[in-house]
Design a protein around this motif. Sequence first.
Motif, mmCIF file in Angstrom:
data_model
loop_
_atom_site.group_PDB
_atom_site.id
_atom_site.type_symbol
_atom_site.label_atom_id
_atom_site.label_comp_id
_atom_site.label_asym_id
_atom_site.label_seq_id
_atom_site.Cartn_x
_atom_site.Cartn_y
_atom_site.Cartn_z
ATOM 1 N N THR A 6 0.791 -1.189 0.255
ATOM 2 C CA THR A 6 -0.153 0.008 -0.004
ATOM 3 C C THR A 6 1.009 1.461 -0.232
ATOM 4 O O THR A 6 0.899 2.391 -0.540
ATOM 5 C CB THR A 6 -0.852 0.037 0.564
ATOM 6 N N ILE A 7 2.454 0.953 0.646
ATOM 7 C CA ILE A 7 2.775 2.572 1.067
ATOM 8 C C ILE A 7 3.859 2.901 -0.765
ATOM 9 O O ILE A 7 3.330 3.489 -0.392
ATOM 10 C CB ILE A 7 4.126 2.396 1.947
ATOM 11 N N GLN A 8 3.466 2.045 -1.355
ATOM 12 C CA GLN A 8 4.655 1.398 -2.946
ATOM 13 C C GLN A 8 3.512 2.331 -3.106
ATOM 14 O O GLN A 8 3.898 2.876 -4.435
ATOM 15 C CB GLN A 8 5.594 0.607 -2.498
ATOM 16 N N GLU A 9 1.946 1.472 -3.107
ATOM 17 C CA GLU A 9 1.517 2.112 -4.518
ATOM 18 C C GLU A 9 0.702 2.955 -4.103
ATOM 19 O O GLU A 9 -0.450 4.084 -5.444
ATOM 20 C CB GLU A 9 0.762 0.717 -4.710
ATOM 21 N N LEU A 10 0.232 3.120 -2.765
ATOM 22 C CA LEU A 10 -1.221 4.077 -2.647
ATOM 23 C C LEU A 10 -0.322 5.213 -2.467
ATOM 24 O O LEU A 10 0.330 5.299 -1.062
ATOM 25 C CB LEU A 10 -2.049 3.681 -2.072
ATOM 26 N N TYR A 11 -1.569 6.106 -1.650
ATOM 27 C CA TYR A 11 -1.689 7.013 -0.701
ATOM 28 C C TYR A 11 -2.971 7.346 0.250
ATOM 29 O O TYR A 11 -3.462 8.117 0.151
ATOM 30 C CB TYR A 11 -0.877 8.229 -1.434
ATOM 31 N N PRO A 12 -2.533 6.424 1.244
ATOM 32 C CA PRO A 12 -3.623 6.014 2.280
ATOM 33 C C PRO A 12 -3.893 7.672 2.511
ATOM 34 O O PRO A 12 -3.549 8.318 3.391
ATOM 35 C CB PRO A 12 -3.584 5.441 3.135
ATOM 36 N N ALA A 13 -5.412 8.362 2.907
ATOM 37 C CA ALA A 13 -6.172 9.241 2.735
ATOM 38 C C ALA A 13 -6.376 8.999 4.414
ATOM 39 O O ALA A 13 -7.973 9.155 3.981
ATOM 40 C CB ALA A 13 -6.363 10.305 2.065
ATOM 41 N N ASN A 39 -12.045 5.700 -8.340
ATOM 42 C CA ASN A 39 -12.448 4.571 -10.381
ATOM 43 C C ASN A 39 -11.233 4.652 -10.513
ATOM 44 O O ASN A 39 -10.497 4.414 -11.321
ATOM 45 C CB ASN A 39 -12.487 6.580 -10.460
ATOM 46 N N GLY A 40 -10.398 3.871 -9.056
ATOM 47 C CA GLY A 40 -9.966 2.428 -9.370
ATOM 48 C C GLY A 40 -8.814 3.561 -9.404
ATOM 49 O O GLY A 40 -7.105 2.438 -9.719
ATOM 50 N N GLU A 41 -7.921 4.442 -8.897
ATOM 51 C CA GLU A 41 -7.457 5.639 -9.763
ATOM 52 C C GLU A 41 -6.713 5.735 -7.947
ATOM 53 O O GLU A 41 -6.860 6.051 -7.730
ATOM 54 C CB GLU A 41 -6.638 5.804 -10.580
ATOM 55 N N PRO A 42 -4.974 5.571 -7.445
ATOM 56 C CA PRO A 42 -4.315 6.463 -6.405
ATOM 57 C C PRO A 42 -4.712 8.149 -6.047
ATOM 58 O O PRO A 42 -4.737 8.335 -8.040
ATOM 59 C CB PRO A 42 -3.426 6.137 -5.984
#
Length: 500
Positions: A6-13, A39-42
Amino acid sequence: MTAAETIQELYPAPIKGVESGSPAERAGVRPGDVLLRVNGEPVTDVLAYRHQLSRGVATLEIARPQVAPKVMTGVAGTAQDHHRLMLQAAPSLDDTFTFDVEWEDPGLEFEEVLFDGIKKCANKCDFCYVHQMPRGFRKSLYIMDDDYRLSFLYGSFVTLTNLTENDINRILDENLSPLYISVHTANQELRQDMMKWWRLKVKDPQAVQIRSMIERLESIDLYTQIVLVPGRNDRENLDETVEYLSSRPNVISAAVVPIGLTGHRTNLPDVRTFNQEDAQDTLARLNVWRKKFLAERGTRFVFPSDELYLLAGEPLPPEEEYEGFPMLENGVGMIRDFLTEGVPEDLPAALPHPMRVILGTGLLFAESLDRAVEPLRQIGGLEIEVRAVENKTFGRVTTVAGLLTGRCFRHAIQPGEADLLIVPPTTLRYGTELMLDDTSLTELRNEFRMDVRPGGATLGELARVILQGAQSSGPQFGMSAHAVKDRPAEDAAERMRGEA
């Protein structure tokens, strides 16, 4: 999905709040959940989030963090080692769900507006204020931010030197207008010499070319600033910069501000401050340009800061010459705006309780403030002293009121010498009663044994703060020589500060 992935691919808000009755609440979203994708995008920030929503139909993916058990990070030889080595593992974001919205706000409030962190500055300017900060403040004050998203959202000034090609395309595609740009000079060689950007931190060599960047962003309105350094980018160099900026149709205006220094310049280049002659020369040059622009374009375009007028010993322009105060927070027109609303006409003849008030302010504004409050001195029983507070934190060379701290007031005020101390509202952290050094107004009240309140954004508001304190119930602690009753005063009124 693992936390590492998650940390590598996303930016959890992280979600701070969920609006009652909103689609998010109906879907079961709770504060503490995190937004993963739209919409499926980070999404990297609240702007990207809104951009996705603007498409009309959006699917939001939410995760509910699950606290993982503690893990051992080494070999424990003793019970003390065991406790030291047991750390909480990263929370798991495997528990996810989605919900849809169609032309409707989901009702989410986020902890931060930037989900991927603040973009850092690529420069090492001779006049950078962060490099002149004393030690011991909260960490956020040492962050050298240079983020175009904060410029769009909050009007903070950026240099553009750290932009990538993707950043530039995003600004244009999403029409992130207006932006606030620190130009300093249109002379490329001089700008590089003054700003000294780090080559390894510059993502795109074209981003440091200020004329090319302004011209490439031709569809974006730009408010610009020129921080003047004596002997560097002033005089003829200033004329060149103003002439260039005024030639670009997307540059709305230019603010001219003298360099600000502190007493903490260890291992930094020698730079002197503006003197009266420097300030007078600058105003003379800018007034020629302002008259020319007003006649030709209907706007003065270039706006000197208040500090230049005070340093030059020249009167401030009338309100109409600020053309709506477009760069008030940059110190352009703050004093004139403060004076625009005068003291109320229906002032009382006398106070119900005698009261001594100290108005604490910076060295630069003290004389102007002293003249402005003269009508209040006609009120019977009201004694007002404007006290010029020397900056003991940043050094005497720092004369503006907004950089005064609790330490400064502790050196300038004696316990019990007044009934009410008024501090500039610009000294307080946004939405709080905390100063830059995290001193609270409550601490000052207790230490000084007097009421302490923030003043107003205008002279009229300041007068009302003083009169409210006088009529509330008398002095708070009864320690002043002017105290006549010992009844609790009203709580200090909170005031939001207008940021860089």
